[in-house]
Design a protein around this motif. Structure first.
Motif, mmCIF file in Angstrom:
data_model
loop_
_atom_site.group_PDB
_atom_site.id
_atom_site.type_symbol
_atom_site.label_atom_id
_atom_site.label_comp_id
_atom_site.label_asym_id
_atom_site.label_seq_id
_atom_site.Cartn_x
_atom_site.Cartn_y
_atom_site.Cartn_z
ATOM 1 N N SER A 113 -13.187 -59.017 -7.893
ATOM 2 C CA SER A 113 -12.088 -58.051 -7.814
ATOM 3 C C SER A 113 -12.415 -56.738 -8.521
ATOM 4 O O SER A 113 -11.691 -55.757 -8.385
ATOM 5 C CB SER A 113 -10.808 -58.660 -8.396
ATOM 6 N N GLU A 114 -13.510 -56.700 -9.276
ATOM 7 C CA GLU A 114 -13.861 -55.434 -9.925
ATOM 8 C C GLU A 114 -14.730 -54.554 -9.014
ATOM 9 O O GLU A 114 -15.157 -53.477 -9.412
ATOM 10 C CB GLU A 114 -14.554 -55.680 -11.273
ATOM 11 N N ILE A 115 -14.954 -55.020 -7.765
ATOM 12 C CA ILE A 115 -15.781 -54.237 -6.840
ATOM 13 C C ILE A 115 -14.899 -53.650 -5.744
ATOM 14 O O ILE A 115 -14.225 -54.376 -5.015
ATOM 15 C CB ILE A 115 -16.889 -55.116 -6.235
ATOM 16 N N LYS A 116 -14.896 -52.305 -5.652
ATOM 17 C CA LYS A 116 -14.107 -51.630 -4.621
ATOM 18 C C LYS A 116 -14.943 -51.468 -3.362
ATOM 19 O O LYS A 116 -16.075 -50.986 -3.425
ATOM 20 C CB LYS A 116 -13.711 -50.226 -5.097
ATOM 21 N N LEU A 117 -14.341 -51.840 -2.252
ATOM 22 C CA LEU A 117 -15.010 -51.671 -0.968
ATOM 23 C C LEU A 117 -14.555 -50.359 -0.323
ATOM 24 O O LEU A 117 -13.373 -50.184 -0.033
ATOM 25 C CB LEU A 117 -14.681 -52.852 -0.044
ATOM 26 N N ILE A 118 -15.510 -49.464 -0.149
ATOM 27 C CA ILE A 118 -15.214 -48.207 0.537
ATOM 28 C C ILE A 118 -15.716 -48.335 1.966
ATOM 29 O O ILE A 118 -16.923 -48.461 2.208
ATOM 30 C CB ILE A 118 -15.882 -47.034 -0.197
ATOM 31 N N ALA A 119 -14.802 -48.352 2.909
ATOM 32 C CA ALA A 119 -15.164 -48.508 4.316
ATOM 33 C C ALA A 119 -15.585 -47.142 4.855
ATOM 34 O O ALA A 119 -14.776 -46.220 4.931
ATOM 35 C CB ALA A 119 -13.973 -49.061 5.092
ATOM 36 N N VAL A 120 -16.850 -47.028 5.198
ATOM 37 C CA VAL A 120 -17.381 -45.728 5.631
ATOM 38 C C VAL A 120 -17.098 -45.528 7.120
ATOM 39 O O VAL A 120 -17.725 -46.135 7.979
ATOM 40 C CB VAL A 120 -18.888 -45.618 5.320
#
Ligand SMILES: *Cc1c(COP(=O)(O)O)cnc(C)c1O
Length: 235
Positions: free
Chosen positions: A26-33
């Protein structure tokens, strides 16, 4: 394959890599490119629960944000920012990953003041590869930029970002991720970051597992969520 299936696979990869490294996924943010993909695709992604998008061209993002809405998602600029696009960037993005010079920092600070943007979240793009063609600030110029940013009321320094050279074997990219993490850890000791810990924006579709093992807190994933991109038309 549908976005929903690909998205699920990406979440599993994130969780697996985090577990391998003894980290909390949960400490990893997923940035959808979402660069090059149409508005309808982004709306589909939002319906599937994706809420952070990365774009690399300001004008393309402006059109998408205007249609989808600023508050429907978080918008991150992950591509090089030209100075004549700085105002639009301040108006449309939540986070800018590609701050790479004092000049740009000065401009973003001034525009944020003019636009009454209380705080603009930024990451510094570091050029660890030392390749002349890459953007990003050289490590040796980092102290000067940090010093400058610490005097900027409106810039909130969140962390560091890297675009390593494209190497098909993710293990070959690992040293770049390690290096950026080392740099971040050193800067945490100097209290350089607004939130203490300091974000690490690193890892793309083919190597984000390795990036997570090396401490990435933001991964920028396009192809693995949306499929292959169409080649851009020139001009
Ligand atoms: C396009 C892009 C990505 C995503 O690349 P994929 O291989 O499609 O995941 C990540 N970061 C930056 C800076 C990009 O321009």
């Amino acid at each position: 394959m549908e976005i929903s299936d690909r998205y699920k696979k990406v979440l599993v990869r994130i969780e697996t890599a985090a577990n391998r490294a003894g980290r909390d996924p949960s400490e990893i943010k997923l940035i959808a490119v979402s660069k090059t993909h149409p508005i309808a695709t982004i709306e589909n992604a939002i319906d599937n629960g994706i809420n952070i998008f990365g774009e690399n061209r300001v004008q393309e993002a402006v059109d998408k944000v205007a249609s989808i809405g600023r508050e429907k998602a978080e918008w991150h600029l992950i591509g090089h920012l030209q100075k004549n696009k700085a105002r639009k960037a301040v108006q449309n993005f939540d986070v800018i990953h590609t701050l790479d010079s004092q000049k740009l920092a000065g401009r973003l600070e001034r525009i944020s003041e003019e636009e009454r943007r209380e705080k603009l979240s930024v990451l510094i793009q570091v050029d660890i590869a030392g390749e002349e063609s890459k953007s990003g600030i050289k490590e040796e110029d980092l102290p000067g930029l940090l010093d400058f940013i610490s005097g900027c009321k409106h810039l909130k320094l969140e962390g560091l970002m890297i675009i390593p050279p494209y190497l098909p074997d993710p293990e070959k990219v690992r040293p770049y991720f390690k290096r950026l993490r080392g740099l971040r850890d050193k800067l945490v000791g100097q209290n350089a970051f607004a939130n203490g810990a300091g974000e690490l924006s690193m890892g793309m579709s083919h190597d984000f597992d390795v990036a997570i093992e090396e401490g990435a807190t933001m991964v920028r994933v396009g192809t693995a969520i949306f499929g292959e991109r169409q080649k851009r038309k020139r001009g």
